[in-house]
Design an enzyme around this catalytic site. Structure first.
Site: not given
Ligand code: NAD
Length: 356
Positions: A223, A247
Site C-alpha cells: 500500500d 501486475d
C-alpha cells in the site's frame, strides 16, 4: 555473444506486425554496426494462428520457440477472437500457453521517463524534476493467480496466495542480479504485516540479500509502495515483488512514462529461452493506421540483445537512439502533441535506426 543466434519472431495480431517491422529495421542497423549475424525464424501466434491453423499456439510455433535462444513477440488478440473458448483464446491459449511452455518465472518491466515526455506524465512537474528510471521484477509462476484451492460458487469465490521458499529464492536472486547491474538499490514489496505468504517472502529475500552486500535492500508494504510511486518515484531503482503486486505496480509505473507504447518487457525462465514483448496489447483501435508507437517493441529488442546475447553496448546504443529521437521532440501521435513533430510508425523506426 552466444553461439546459437536463433530468434523466433512472432509478430502476432493488430499493431504487432507493424511495430515488429520497425524493431527488425533497428536490428538490421545493429547487425551492420557490430558485425553480427542472427538467424530469424518467423512464426504465427494468437488470432492469426487460429485463422491459419485453428490453434493460437500451433505445434510448429512451439517447436520454433523451443529451438531458439529468444522469442521476440509482437502482440496478441483482437475483438474477432475475444469470445473464443479458453484453450482457443489468443491470450490464454496463445500467450499464457507460451509462458508455460518456456517455464517463465521472472518478468521485467523497465520504465524510464524521458525529459521530453515529462509534460505527458500524469505526475506534476515538481515530482518529475528528478530522473525516473525504475524496473519492476515480478514473480510470474506462483501466488494468488495459480495457487490452489481456488473456486467460485453461487455464494462465494476464493483464491489462495501461496509462495514456497524455492520460488522466492530464485526470483530474489534474479532481482539482486538485476540490481547489481543498475544503481544497486532494491525495494522488496510485500504485505508482511498481514499475509503469511509475505512473511515468508520478506524472510527469504532478507536471507538472499546477505549474498549481495553491495546492493541496498529496503522492504516496503504494497500500500505504501503504490503511494510512493506517485509521491516520489525517483527513490526506486529495482522493485522486487510478487505476481499480484507486480501486475498492479508495474501498470502504475508504466502510466508514469506517458504512454503504454513506450514500455518493453522481458520474461525469463528455467529453460534459458527468454521472451521479449511490449507491455501493451494489440491496440485494435489504431491497427493498420500506421500510427502505432514502435518504441516498446524496439526497447524489447534492446532487452533481448542485452539479456539473451550479452550485447550490452549494442542494447544501450538502441536505448540512446530512442532517447535522442524522443528528446528531439519527435514521436508518434500518442507522445507528441505538435503536428509538425508527429511521425508515422515507420518514420519513427527510421529515425531511431539512423541514429545507431
Ligand atoms: P491495448 O494495450 O492493446 O490498448 C490500450 C490503449 O493503449 C489503446 O488505446 C491503444 O491504442 C494504446 N496503445 C497500446 N499500445 C500502443 C502503441 N504501441 N502505440 C500507441 N498506442 C498504443 O489494450 P486493450 O485495448 O485492452 O486490448 C486490445 C487487445 O490486446 C485485446 O484483444 C487484449 O486481449 C489484447 N492484449 C494483448 C496483450 C499481449 O499481447 N501481451 C496484452 C494486453 C492486451
Amino acid at each position: 555473444m552466444k553461439k546459437n543466434k536463433k530468434i523466433a519472431v512472432l509478430p502476432g495480431d493488430g499493431i504487432g506486425p507493424e511495430v515488429m517491422k520497425e524493431a527488425l529495421k533497428v536490428l538490421e542497423k545493429v547487425k551492420k554496426k557490430y558485425g553480427l549475424d542472427f538467424e530469424l525464424k518467423f512464426g504465427d501466434i494468437g488470432g492469426i494462428a487460429i485463422d491459419k491453423y485453428d490453434h493460437p499456439l500451433p505445434e510448429q510455433t512451439k517447436n520454433l520457440c523451443l529451438n531458439s535462444v529468444a522469442v521476440l513477440l509482437g502482440s496478441i488478440g483482437g475483438p474477432k477472437w475475444d469470445n473464443y473458448p479458453p484453450e482457443k483464446n489468443p491470450e490464454i491459449g496463445g500467450l499464457l500457453g507460451l509462458r508455460k511452455l518456456l517455464n517463465l518465472y521472472v518478468n521485467l518491466r523497465p520504465v524510464v521517463l524521458y525529459e521530453r515526455l515529462k509534460e505527458n506524465s500524469p505526475l506534476s512537474e515538481k515530482i518529475t524534476e528528478s530522473d525516473i528510471d525504475i524496473i519492476t521484477v515480478r514473480e510470474l509462476s506462483q501466488g494468488i493467480y495459480f495457487s490452489k484451492p481456488k473456486n467460485l460458487t453461487d455464494n462465494e469465490g476464493y483464491d489462495t496466495m501461496r509462495y514456497d521458499r524455492q520460488t522466492v529464492n530464485r526470483i530474489a536472486k534474479s532481482g539482486f542480479e538485476i540490481a547489481k547491474s543498475r544503481r544497486r538499490k532494491i525495494t522488496s514489496v510485500d504485505k508482511a504485516n498481514v499475509l503469511y505468504s509475505s512473511k515468508l517472502w520478506r524472510k527469504t529475500v532478507s536471507e538472499i540479500s546477505k549474498n549481495y552486500p553491495e546492493v541496498e535492500l529496503t522492504h516496503m508494504y504494497v500500500d505504501n509502495a503504490a503511494m510512493q510511486l506517485i509521491l516520489n518515484p525517483s527513490q526506486f531503482d529495482v522493485i522486487l515483488t510478487t505476481n499480484l503486486f507486480g501486475d498492479i505496480l508495474s501498470d502504475e509505473s508504466a502510466a508514469i512514462s506517458g504512454s503504454l507504447g513506450m514500455i518493453p518487457s522481458a520474461s525469463f525462465g528455467k529453460g534459458n529461452i527468454n521472451l521479449y514483448e511490449p507491455a501493451g496489447g494489440s491496440a485494435p483501435d489504431i491497427a493498420g493506421k500506421g500510427i502505432a508507437n514502435p518504441v516498446a517493441q524496439i526497447l524489447s529488442l534492446a532487452m533481448m540483445l542485452e539479456y539473451s546475447f550479452g550485447l550490452k553496448e549494442a542494447a544501450n546504443d538502441v536505448r540512446e537512439a530512442v532517447k535522442k529521437t524522443v528528446n528531439e521532440g519527435y514521436g508518434t501521435i500518442d507522445i507528441v502533441k505538435n503536428k509538425k513533430y508527429v511521425l508515422s510508425t515507420s518514420e519513427m523506426g527510421d529515425s531511431i535506426a539512423e541514429k545507431i
